[in-house]
Design an enzyme around this catalytic site. Structure first.
Site, mmCIF file in Angstrom:
data_model
loop_
_atom_site.group_PDB
_atom_site.id
_atom_site.type_symbol
_atom_site.label_atom_id
_atom_site.label_comp_id
_atom_site.label_asym_id
_atom_site.label_seq_id
_atom_site.Cartn_x
_atom_site.Cartn_y
_atom_site.Cartn_z
ATOM 1 N N LYS A 1 0.836 -1.196 0.000
ATOM 2 C CA LYS A 1 0.000 0.000 0.000
ATOM 3 C C LYS A 1 0.873 1.249 0.000
ATOM 4 C CE LYS A 1 -3.846 2.205 2.460
ATOM 5 N NZ LYS A 1 -4.823 2.100 3.560
ATOM 6 N N SER B 1 -9.158 3.412 2.253
ATOM 7 C CA SER B 1 -8.060 3.860 1.423
ATOM 8 C C SER B 1 -7.241 2.724 0.812
ATOM 9 C CB SER B 1 -7.131 4.756 2.244
ATOM 10 O OG SER B 1 -6.569 4.057 3.339
ATOM 11 N N SER C 1 -10.476 1.549 6.339
ATOM 12 C CA SER C 1 -9.703 1.469 5.101
ATOM 13 C C SER C 1 -9.294 0.068 4.693
ATOM 14 C CB SER C 1 -8.461 2.358 5.208
ATOM 15 O OG SER C 1 -8.824 3.719 5.250
#
Length: 485
Positions: A86, A161, A185
């Site tokens: 990520k 996210s 997220s």
């Protein structure tokens, strides 16, 4: 294999892929080549993976993994497996942008703790997964790489996210994925892409290293996967005490990778629903989640409606203060520079400005409210083994829309109010996994949160595993592009 067929290598779950590599049924080079070809084919339509490393370099690293296996050496269960990190987590020698033009060319010299653990376990880092700017908002778009779109409909949002990670998983661009979770997220994008996303107990996965190690107690890194077994195996790699993070948990991380089978008969589950009408919901979300309650009953669980003895609006105000406080602390220096401020998205500026207006007394009272919320949930756990809650309040929406202004007939007063449903486990520091529970008539997926008591991560994974064995939503409904390939 025809030119349009999907290579069977990329259809393997991470645990099965690991066993195949170690049994020498396929080489690490073959695995890497299969994934790179698959990424070339499907990633351009969704923009899930970014900052991809050169293919010749990755193939050389795969060859070295094969040579190590030839010598009887394995670095761990992820040996030779492709992994994208990520883009909020630092990766040594690989661009880490945080989705911000302020860091578009940042190349860290060190790995984040969880990244180092994955690398040490044998994974080959192929690139990054896309994120919103600084991870703010559950819509994965930024001015550096653009928008990541949904695996089931590229015109819709991926969630966030960890949106890039969830879409990459759903489209089989990665065998397993890491993410992080402050406001859902890991959970929200999992629900929007029909995969699993697990927010572990606070401290389970050391977050950082960060400049501040005591106050930051909202965000945590964690695992995502297409199976609960994969989620548990990655958690076993990510978890464990690190002295650089003094509040990290010291439990044995290998326990999470053990057999997850459990008899769920007699478990007591509390259904929170929409908090007695407090949360606005898009039509179909609540009914779909409610229909999934029958799956838990089929497992022998007793499910009944319940509510915490707490003001949900007070919880929201506590959330706003905590978030303002922490975002201002991390981004305040950039905001103070007018040139850098102009490069921050409006939502980031709003958070910082909210933090600048806070008093010490307000921050303290918000923490008191958070503490009382934890105790309110602890009282529920005296009656229930787990709590159930929808993962989202809306289905995936138009990817050109930054955030929905109206949900269920109610106007959203902030850019993240439409995701209020996820803040409860975050503020209480509790383990929570989003499990797939099906699709609406338009073919859009949804998830449901299984929330456990403090530090009951393995128990949450066990119930999620039992639900997965019964429902099998990931394998029953892959994205259409994979079904037709």
């Amino acid at each position: 294999m025809s030119p349009l067929a999907i290579d069977p290598i990329v259809t393997l779950d991470a645990d099965a892929l690991s066993r195949a590599i170690h049994a020498r049924k396929m080489s690490c080079r073959e695995v890497m080549q299969a994934y790179l070809t698959h990424i070339d084919r499907f990633n351009p339509a969704v923009n899930a993976l970014v900052s991809l490393r050169p293919q010749d370099v990755l193939l050389r690293e795969a060859d070295e993994c094969d040579r190590q296996l030839d010598r009887g050496e394995s670095r761990g269960w992820m040996h030779g497996m492709p992994q994208a990190i990520k883009d909020l987590a630092a990766t040594a020698g690989l661009r880490t942008t945080l989705g911000s033009p302020l860091f578009a060319n940042q190349v860290p010299q060190h790995d984040a703790i969880s990244v180092a653990r994955v690398r040490d376990c044998g994974a080959i880092i192929i690139g990054k997964s896309n994120v919103p700017e600084f991870g703010l908002g559950s819509q994965t778009y930024n001015s550096v790489f653009g928008t990541t779109s949904n695996a089931y409909d590229p015109s819709l949002i991926a969630g966030g996210s960890s949106g890039g990670a969830a879409v990459a998983l759903a489209l089989r661009l990665l065998p397993v994925a890491d993410g992080s979770d402050m406001m859902g997220s890991l959970r929200n994008p999992a629900a929007f892409n029909n995969v699993f996303g697990f927010r572990p107990s606070q401290g389970r996965v050391p977050h950082g290293p960060m400049p501040e190690v005591f106050v930051q107690q909202l965000a945590t890194e964690g695992p995502m996967g297409r199976t609960v077994t994969d989620v548990a195996r990655l958690l076993s790699t990510q978890a464990g005490y690190d002295p650089r993070v003094p509040l990290s948990l010291a439990d044995e991380p290998r326990d999470f990778g053990l057999d997850l089978q459990q008899d769920c008969s007699g478990l007591r589950l509390g259904w929170l629903g929409d908090y007695n009408g407090y949360l606005p919901m898009e039509d179909g979300v609540l009914s779909l989640c409610e229909s999934a309650l029958a799956d838990f009953s089929a497992l022998g669980c007793h499910v009944e409606a319940c509510q915490p003895d707490f003001s949900m609006e007070r919880l929201w105000q506590s959330w706003l203060i905590h978030r303002h406080f922490l975002v201002q602390g991390s981004l305040g220096a950039a905001y103070a520079d007018p040139q850098k401020r102009a490069l921050l998205k409006p939502e980031a500026q709003w958070e910082i400005e909210g933090g600048l207006r806070l008093t010490a007394a307000e921050v303290y009272q918000a923490s008191v409210a958070r503490s009382e919320w934890y105790r309110a949930l602890s009282e529920l756990f005296e009656r229930y083994d787990f709590l159930l809650l929808p993962t989202a309040q809306v289905f995936p929406f138009d990817a050109q829309q930054a955030w929905p202004r109206v949900v269920g007939g109610r106007t959203m007063d902030t850019y993240h109010r439409w995701m209020e449903v996820v803040i409860g486990p975050t503020l209480a520091g509790l383990p929570s996994i989003s499990v797939p529970v099906g699709f609406n008539p338009a073919g859009l997926p949804m998830g449901l949160q299984i929330i456990g008591p403090a530090q009951a991560d393995r128990a949450v994974l066990q119930l999620a595993y039992a639900h997965e064995q019964l429902t099998r939503w990931v394998e029953r409904r892959p994205p259409a592009c994979l079904q037709s390939a």
